[in-house]
Design a protein around this motif. Structure first.
Motif, PDB file in Angstrom:
ATOM      1  N   ASP A  88       0.829  -1.206   0.000  1.00  0.00           N
ATOM      2  CA  ASP A  88       0.000   0.000   0.000  1.00  0.00           C
ATOM      3  C   ASP A  88       0.865   1.258   0.000  1.00  0.00           C
ATOM      4  O   ASP A  88       2.104   1.182  -0.036  1.00  0.00           O
ATOM      5  N   GLU A  89       0.217   2.427   0.079  1.00  0.00           N
ATOM      6  CA  GLU A  89       0.935   3.704  -0.012  1.00  0.00           C
ATOM      7  C   GLU A  89       1.886   3.933   1.146  1.00  0.00           C
ATOM      8  O   GLU A  89       2.842   4.701   1.027  1.00  0.00           O
ATOM      9  N   SER A  90       1.648   3.264   2.270  1.00  0.00           N
ATOM     10  CA  SER A  90       2.515   3.429   3.446  1.00  0.00           C
ATOM     11  C   SER A  90       3.624   2.394   3.507  1.00  0.00           C
ATOM     12  O   SER A  90       4.406   2.376   4.449  1.00  0.00           O
ATOM     13  N   ASN A 109       3.088  -0.862   3.709  1.00  0.00           N
ATOM     14  CA  ASN A 109       2.637  -2.094   4.359  1.00  0.00           C
ATOM     15  C   ASN A 109       2.399  -3.171   3.305  1.00  0.00           C
ATOM     16  O   ASN A 109       1.898  -2.892   2.217  1.00  0.00           O
ATOM     17  N   SER A 149      -4.717  -0.274  -4.469  1.00  0.00           N
ATOM     18  CA  SER A 149      -4.109  -0.343  -3.143  1.00  0.00           C
ATOM     19  C   SER A 149      -4.836  -1.367  -2.286  1.00  0.00           C
ATOM     20  O   SER A 149      -6.076  -1.360  -2.207  1.00  0.00           O
ATOM     21  N   ASP A 198      -4.980  -1.381   0.868  1.00  0.00           N
ATOM     22  CA  ASP A 198      -5.492  -0.740   2.079  1.00  0.00           C
ATOM     23  C   ASP A 198      -6.990  -0.467   1.905  1.00  0.00           C
ATOM     24  O   ASP A 198      -7.401   0.228   0.981  1.00  0.00           O
ATOM     25  N   SER A 224      -8.175   3.087   1.352  1.00  0.00           N
ATOM     26  CA  SER A 224      -7.706   3.816   0.168  1.00  0.00           C
ATOM     27  C   SER A 224      -8.741   3.734  -0.949  1.00  0.00           C
ATOM     28  O   SER A 224      -9.462   2.749  -1.081  1.00  0.00           O
TER      29      SER A 224
END
Length: 198
Positions: free
Chosen positions: A84-86, A88, A151, A153, A156
């Motif tokens: 994901d964007e972070s 993870n 994503s 997440d 998201s």
């Protein structure tokens, strides 16, 4: 002997006075205004996550009959991980699509992974996951599904919408969904130039 005792007492009194003076000097020392910040502790990365398995059954009227459609999503640890964007990590999914005739016999069954849609998702989603396949609508000769890669997440909204079309003879075609809303029943059969029959 008495003299030695007096000397010892005097010596002890001197030592006591010196210690008391040092203690007083230390305690009256002005405190520093310097703030020492602790070094931030880097958060440990989360363990690889699962987006959640699901199974959905729906009935649909198609070509004058009622067909049963089953969509089942399962995480597959053998696939490359999605991110994901972070940063993870998540297990990617495989989605099995089954279509049964009114008499219960199998008309169509196939298991899809992200690689089936990779040509339409683009490089921005190469680390994304296969999020879902959902029945959208039917026409005289085709069943249309909305598919998505993006994503992993759940919070998201970063994904690419795709169209998965199954023909009345079991042919599969995939294209980008260029409409902002869900597809309507009057969509033409030649919906996009980049349809590919498989």
């Amino acid at each position: 002997m008495k003299t030695n005792k007096i000397i010892t007492q005097a010596f002890a009194a001197t030592i006591f006075s010196a210690v008391l003076a040092m203690f007083t000097a230390c305690s009256s020392k002005p405190q520093s205004n310097d703030i020492i910040a602790k070094k931030p502790v880097k958060a440990a990365p989360k363990p690889t996550q699962n987006m959640g398995d699901y199974k959905q059954n729906r009935s649909v009227e198609w070509m004058g009959n009622t067909y049963n459609i089953c969509v089942e999503r399962k995480a597959d640890q053998s696939l490359p991980l999605a991110v994901d964007e972070s940063g993870n990590k998540y297990y990617d999914n495989r989605i099995t699509l089954s279509i049964l005739r009114p008499d219960g016999t199998q008309f169509f069954k196939r298991t899809f992974s992200k690689t089936d849609f990779a040509d339409y998702a683009g490089d921005d989603y190469k680390d994304g996951a296969l999020l879902g396949i959902v029945l959208d609508h039917t026409d005289n000769g085709n069943i249309y599904f909305a598919a998505s890669i993006g994503s992993p997440d759940k919070m998201s909204d970063n994904y690419v919408p795709l169209v998965l079309k199954i023909s009345h003879v079991g042919g599969v075609s995939i294209s980008k969904d260029t409409k902002l809303d869900t597809m309507s029943d009057d969509m033409p059969d030649d919906e996009a130039d980049d349809d590919v029959e498989e």
